[in-house]
Write a protein that holds these residues in place. Structure first.
Motif, PDB file in Angstrom:
ATOM      1  N   GLY A 289       0.817  -1.207   0.000  1.00  0.00           N
ATOM      2  CA  GLY A 289       0.000   0.000   0.000  1.00  0.00           C
ATOM      3  C   GLY A 289       0.847   1.252   0.000  1.00  0.00           C
ATOM      4  N   LEU A 290       0.186   2.407   0.152  1.00  0.00           N
ATOM      5  CA  LEU A 290       0.902   3.679   0.194  1.00  0.00           C
ATOM      6  C   LEU A 290       1.930   3.673   1.315  1.00  0.00           C
ATOM      7  N   GLN A 291       3.144   4.035   0.975  1.00  0.00           N
ATOM      8  CA  GLN A 291       4.222   4.054   1.954  1.00  0.00           C
ATOM      9  C   GLN A 291       4.423   5.439   2.567  1.00  0.00           C
ATOM     10  N   PHE A 292       3.632   6.428   2.107  1.00  0.00           N
ATOM     11  CA  PHE A 292       3.781   7.794   2.600  1.00  0.00           C
ATOM     12  C   PHE A 292       3.103   7.935   3.963  1.00  0.00           C
ATOM     13  N   PRO A 293       3.473   8.947   4.739  1.00  0.00           N
ATOM     14  CA  PRO A 293       2.903   9.122   6.082  1.00  0.00           C
ATOM     15  C   PRO A 293       1.378   9.206   6.061  1.00  0.00           C
ATOM     16  N   GLU A 294       0.707   8.357   6.853  1.00  0.00           N
ATOM     17  CA  GLU A 294      -0.753   8.349   6.883  1.00  0.00           C
ATOM     18  C   GLU A 294      -1.322   9.675   7.368  1.00  0.00           C
ATOM     19  N   GLU A 295      -0.587  10.375   8.224  1.00  0.00           N
ATOM     20  CA  GLU A 295      -1.105  11.635   8.757  1.00  0.00           C
ATOM     21  C   GLU A 295      -1.171  12.731   7.693  1.00  0.00           C
ATOM     22  N   HIS A 296      -0.586  12.472   6.516  1.00  0.00           N
ATOM     23  CA  HIS A 296      -0.620  13.460   5.435  1.00  0.00           C
ATOM     24  C   HIS A 296      -1.860  13.321   4.547  1.00  0.00           C
ATOM     25  N   ARG A 297      -2.711  12.360   4.830  1.00  0.00           N
ATOM     26  CA  ARG A 297      -3.863  12.161   3.949  1.00  0.00           C
ATOM     27  C   ARG A 297      -5.085  11.737   4.747  1.00  0.00           C
ATOM     28  N   ARG A 298      -6.263  12.001   4.175  1.00  0.00           N
ATOM     29  CA  ARG A 298      -7.533  11.488   4.670  1.00  0.00           C
ATOM     30  C   ARG A 298      -8.306  10.947   3.480  1.00  0.00           C
ATOM     31  N   THR A 299      -8.966   9.807   3.712  1.00  0.00           N
ATOM     32  CA  THR A 299      -9.780   9.202   2.657  1.00  0.00           C
ATOM     33  C   THR A 299     -11.185   9.004   3.209  1.00  0.00           C
ATOM     34  N   TYR A 300     -12.157   9.660   2.590  1.00  0.00           N
ATOM     35  CA  TYR A 300     -13.528   9.669   3.104  1.00  0.00           C
ATOM     36  C   TYR A 300     -14.475   8.928   2.163  1.00  0.00           C
ATOM     37  N   ALA A 301     -15.422   8.213   2.753  1.00  0.00           N
ATOM     38  CA  ALA A 301     -16.581   7.703   2.026  1.00  0.00           C
ATOM     39  C   ALA A 301     -17.755   8.584   2.446  1.00  0.00           C
ATOM     40  N   VAL A 302     -18.111   9.543   1.588  1.00  0.00           N
ATOM     41  CA  VAL A 302     -19.114  10.550   1.931  1.00  0.00           C
ATOM     42  C   VAL A 302     -20.490  10.012   1.554  1.00  0.00           C
ATOM     43  N   GLU A 303     -21.406  10.021   2.501  1.00  0.00           N
ATOM     44  CA  GLU A 303     -22.686   9.343   2.296  1.00  0.00           C
ATOM     45  C   GLU A 303     -23.720  10.244   1.610  1.00  0.00           C
ATOM     46  N   THR A 304     -23.318  10.766   0.447  1.00  0.00           N
ATOM     47  CA  THR A 304     -24.278  11.467  -0.405  1.00  0.00           C
ATOM     48  C   THR A 304     -25.205  10.426  -1.032  1.00  0.00           C
ATOM     49  N   PRO A 305     -26.370  10.844  -1.567  1.00  0.00           N
ATOM     50  CA  PRO A 305     -27.283   9.867  -2.179  1.00  0.00           C
ATOM     51  C   PRO A 305     -26.587   9.084  -3.286  1.00  0.00           C
ATOM     52  N   PRO A 306     -26.859   7.787  -3.398  1.00  0.00           N
ATOM     53  CA  PRO A 306     -26.257   6.998  -4.480  1.00  0.00           C
ATOM     54  C   PRO A 306     -26.647   7.564  -5.841  1.00  0.00           C
ATOM     55  N   LEU A 307     -25.671   7.743  -6.712  1.00  0.00           N
ATOM     56  CA  LEU A 307     -25.956   8.280  -8.043  1.00  0.00           C
ATOM     57  C   LEU A 307     -26.334   7.146  -8.996  1.00  0.00           C
ATOM     58  N   PHE A 308     -27.410   6.424  -8.648  1.00  0.00           N
ATOM     59  CA  PHE A 308     -27.962   5.456  -9.595  1.00  0.00           C
ATOM     60  C   PHE A 308     -28.411   6.217 -10.842  1.00  0.00           C
ATOM     61  N   SER A 309     -28.315   5.577 -11.988  1.00  0.00           N
ATOM     62  CA  SER A 309     -28.683   6.265 -13.229  1.00  0.00           C
ATOM     63  C   SER A 309     -30.125   6.756 -13.186  1.00  0.00           C
TER      64      SER A 309
ATOM     65  N   ILE B  48     -13.045   6.489   5.784  1.00  0.00           N
ATOM     66  CA  ILE B  48     -13.778   7.026   6.931  1.00  0.00           C
ATOM     67  C   ILE B  48     -15.180   7.416   6.466  1.00  0.00           C
ATOM     68  N   ASP B  49     -16.189   6.727   6.967  1.00  0.00           N
ATOM     69  CA  ASP B  49     -17.566   7.102   6.637  1.00  0.00           C
ATOM     70  C   ASP B  49     -17.877   8.467   7.242  1.00  0.00           C
ATOM     71  N   ILE B  50     -18.551   9.322   6.461  1.00  0.00           N
ATOM     72  CA  ILE B  50     -18.831  10.671   6.957  1.00  0.00           C
ATOM     73  C   ILE B  50     -20.103  11.208   6.312  1.00  0.00           C
ATOM     74  N   ASP B  51     -20.896  11.951   7.090  1.00  0.00           N
ATOM     75  CA  ASP B  51     -22.080  12.612   6.550  1.00  0.00           C
ATOM     76  C   ASP B  51     -21.647  13.765   5.657  1.00  0.00           C
ATOM     77  N   PRO B  52     -22.396  14.030   4.591  1.00  0.00           N
ATOM     78  CA  PRO B  52     -22.016  15.124   3.687  1.00  0.00           C
ATOM     79  C   PRO B  52     -21.843  16.459   4.405  1.00  0.00           C
ATOM     80  N   GLU B  53     -22.723  16.739   5.379  1.00  0.00           N
ATOM     81  CA  GLU B  53     -22.677  18.036   6.066  1.00  0.00           C
ATOM     82  C   GLU B  53     -21.409  18.193   6.912  1.00  0.00           C
TER      83      GLU B  53
END
Length: 716
Positions: free
Chosen positions: A476-496, A688-693
């Motif tokens: 995986g990424l070998q760079f410092p974890e504290e330099h990044r954040r990865t979010y799963a933002v729970e906006t409505p699913p963009l189904f077609s 990281i799961d997160i609410d859009p707001e």
């Protein structure tokens, strides 16, 4: 370590090199996933070169991404500073030809030119011999006079032949290859690792054919950098290995961006033949004074009429008028019987037998092709004519004999000619199972390394490409974890079905706006297609003070990319299926935040369904097709897009997935529509799961804690 060009490898890089070296010594295949910063290229190339030196092999490293080709050249140059290796960067003839002729024309020109040069050499030898014999005869040698007479007769014959040859088409560049000293070229070539552009310029300046010189000089080299098609196309591969002077078992093949091999293999194996090829073939046969032309025309005209009738019958009210300049598929496959085109062909054909008529067409086509070759050689034609009868007959023969084989899917497509406004069609045998191409390659060569940032899940890659028990490794990424954040933002699913919902659009726009506003600098935003990218670019225009750039289909992106990275507060909206989603880096301040909006499922047309069904049948599972053909490639696309930022240990950035389907918490609600579980374990752990707001507050805190805001901190 003799092939490692820098002071010390990264810790994971040393481990990867050791494992790859051990695997290649045993002749095994390797699946190697490594995130940006893991040094995949050297981790693969260094042990491959070591094993090649130990066991007298040649390393071939291949990619389909232009930027990676430049990276390989840079790494190879660094290696040559440390260890003496001979390396060549090899591209196709079309990109290196100075007179821009096709393959068949080039072959004829080479043969003609060599014949002229050989005849001139023979003439010089005979002239020298006749002078020697003249001197001997003048000194009283009677036998010399008789011998000279015979030589003079032979010389006269050679001169007549030369007169004929000089009227034929030749290549002056290739002539210089044969008649001039090329030692300086090869000395220059192997002083360093030369790019194809440098070789072209040198050859143009000196009047040589650089492509033919490369073919001549490639034998016995240690390393070759080339494009996918040199290995994936079986015909080209056979020639390529012959130029290398290597049998397949003497080649170690390294595939970069190996997640693309599946589609590339499918593309190389797919066969097509357009209606216009059949038109030309029938015109060709009408002009042919040969008794077989009637039988040949009989079978080809029946297939031609069937093709036209098939796509014409498919048009509903107004559909013909809506056909554009891109190819559009016409469904013809049937579950319980042959496809519509084959049924129409069988109904329309009448004659002594399809197989007999096709055999007549093939034999006549081969003879016509030889005549065209001879005419071009003799200078009777300015270009080398391609035999359309041969092409059409070979395709119909494949359609009838192979169309029902496992993994082949029959398709008819239509398009509109921009110049004439005419609708015309083509038939296609689409290859659903890439392993039919790659499996043979992996069996032939000594060993392979397939490397990419997105190869997992490895078992799927094994199945799809036909690998037998490969060694697998992932870093995986070998760079410092504290330099990044990865979010799963729970906006409505963009189904077609929901993309036109105003509430959904508002929620997604608000979240994108928040992310752009909280980003210190530039934001990359990827969407499921260009239409969605355009939609949200337009919605952002009136809400943000930052510049909004829109990548549109069919436009050159490099100028747009340069404008974007030169900006200090912009957002670039593009498609996940565009050229910016992989192979392009946004380093440092080029972009700090990357957004993936929606899940970029491909267009699920009949081809996609055929691939799913082929995978279901090949791997015994009702859900296998969806997982192998749709879900995993889609998540790989997403992961590739996320990798456009955080390209060095110093980079600071946010990666956000805007769609509930990415979140862990929604897995129980969404079932098969959740894609969270398709990500590798270590990447899921970072999500990281997160609410859009709440996204704007999290981003504000993250960037604020790292002093990323040069000026005034934005208000949440």
């Amino acid at each position: 370590m003799r092939f490692f060009p820098y002071d010390q490898p990264y810790e994971n890089q040393r481990e990867a090199m050791d494992r790859i070296h051990n695997s290649l010594q045993r002749g095994q295949d390797v699946l190697f996933e490594g995130a940006c910063g893991t040094g995949k290229t050297l981790s693969s190339l260094v042990p491959a070169l070591e094993v090649a030196r130990e066991q007298d092999k040649t390393v071939v490293i291949t990619t389909n991404v232009h930027q990676q080709m430049r990276q390989f050249v840079a790494e190879a140059r660094a290696i040559t500073r440390e260890e003496d290796i001979r390396a060549i960067v090899f591209k196709g003839k079309s990109s290196m030809c100075h007179i821009d002729v096709g393959y068949e024309e080039c072959q004829a020109l080479r043969d003609n030119t060599r014949a002229v040069v050989d005849a001139e050499r023979d003439k010089r030898q005979l002239e020298r011999r006749q002078r020697e014999l003249l001197e001997e005869s003048q000194e009283g040698d009677g036998g010399a006079a008789d011998a000279r007479s015979a030589v003079m007769d032979e010389l006269e014959s050679i001169e007549e032949r030369l007169e004929d040859l000089e009227e034929q088409n030749v290549c002056d560049y290739y002539r210089n290859n044969l008649t001039r000293d090329t030692d300086d070229f090869f000395a220059w070539l192997f002083e360093d690792v030369r790019t194809p552009e440098e070789i072209y310029e040198y050859a143009e300046r000196e009047g040589f054919c650089g492509y033919e010189l490369l073919k001549e000089g490639i034998e016995g080299v240690d390393l070759v950098v080339c494009n996918y098609h040199h290995l994936l196309d079986s015909t080209i591969r056979e020639q390529f290995f012959r130029w290398l002077g290597r049998d397949p078992e003497d080649v170690i093949a390294v595939f970069d961006e190996a997640h693309n091999v599946e589609d590339a293999a499918r593309e190389h194996a797919t066969r097509t033949c357009s209606e216009r090829t059949f038109d030309s073939a029938l015109d060709e046969l009408a002009d042919a004074d040969d008794p077989r032309s009637e039988d040949a025309a009989n079978v080809l005209s029946a297939f031609h009429r069937a093709l036209v009738e098939t796509y014409e019958d498919s048009f509903g009210f107004g559909e013909r008028e809506r056909i554009g300049e891109n190819w559009e598929d016409v469904p013809i496959a049937n579950e319980d019987r042959k496809d519509d085109l084959t049924l129409e062909f069988l109904q329309r054909y009448s004659g002594r037998g399809i197989e007999d008529d096709l055999e007549a067409a093939m034999k006549l086509g081969q003879e016509l092709d030889e005549q065209y070759e001879e005419a071009y050689r003799e200078g009777e034609t300015a270009t080398r004519t391609e035999c359309q009868t041969l092409q059409a007959a070979a395709f119909v023969s494949a359609w009838m004999n192979e169309g029902s084989k496992e993994g082949l899917y029959p398709v008819v497509s239509v398009t509109r000619d921009a110049g004439t406004d005419e609708i015309y069609g083509r038939a296609e045998l689409y290859t659903c199972l890439p392993r039919q191409v790659t499996g043979q390659l992996f069996e032939e060569v000594y060993g392979t390394i397939l490397m990419s940032a997105t190869l997992q899940p490895f078992d799927v890659t094994e199945d799809v490409l036909g690998l037998e028990d490969p060694v697998t490794m992932a870093y995986g990424l070998q760079f410092p974890e504290e330099h990044r954040r990865t979010y799963a933002v729970e906006t409505p699913p963009l189904f077609s079905s929901d993309r036109d919902d105003p509430a959904v659009q508002t929620a997604v726009t608000d979240t994108i706006h928040d992310a752009v506003r909280m980003t210190p600098g530039n934001t990359l935003a990827f969407f499921p297609n260009y239409g969605e990218a355009s939609r949200y670019a337009e919605r952002l225009e009136g809400r943000t003070e930052k510049t909004v750039y829109l990548d549109e289909p069919g436009t050159a992106v490099e100028e747009l990319r340069q404008q974007f990275v030169a900006d200090d507060g912009a957002v670039l909206c593009t498609s996940l299926w565009g050229t910016l989603a992989e192979g392009v880096s946004f380093d440092g301040d080029d972009a700090h935040t990357v957004l993936v909006v929606g899940v970029p499922y491909p267009h699920l047309d009949d081809r996609a369904e055929a691939v799913q069904e082929a995978y279901d049948a090949a791997f015994d599972g009702t859900e296998t097709g969806w997982r192998y053909a749709v879900e995993i490639p889609t998540v790989r696309k997403t992961r590739q897009a996320l990798g456009r930022v955080i390209r060095s240990p110093e980079d600071v950035g946010v990666r956000a997935l805007l769609d509930r389907r990415y979140s862990r918490s929604a897995k129980s609600d969404l079932g098969r529509y959740s894609v969270n579980g398709t990500f590798p374990h270590e990447e899921r752990e970072e999500l990281i799961d997160i609410d859009p707001e709440k996204l704007k507050f999290s981003m504000l805190n993250f960037y604020g804690d790292r002093d990323a805001y040069d000026g005034e901190t934005p208000a949440p």
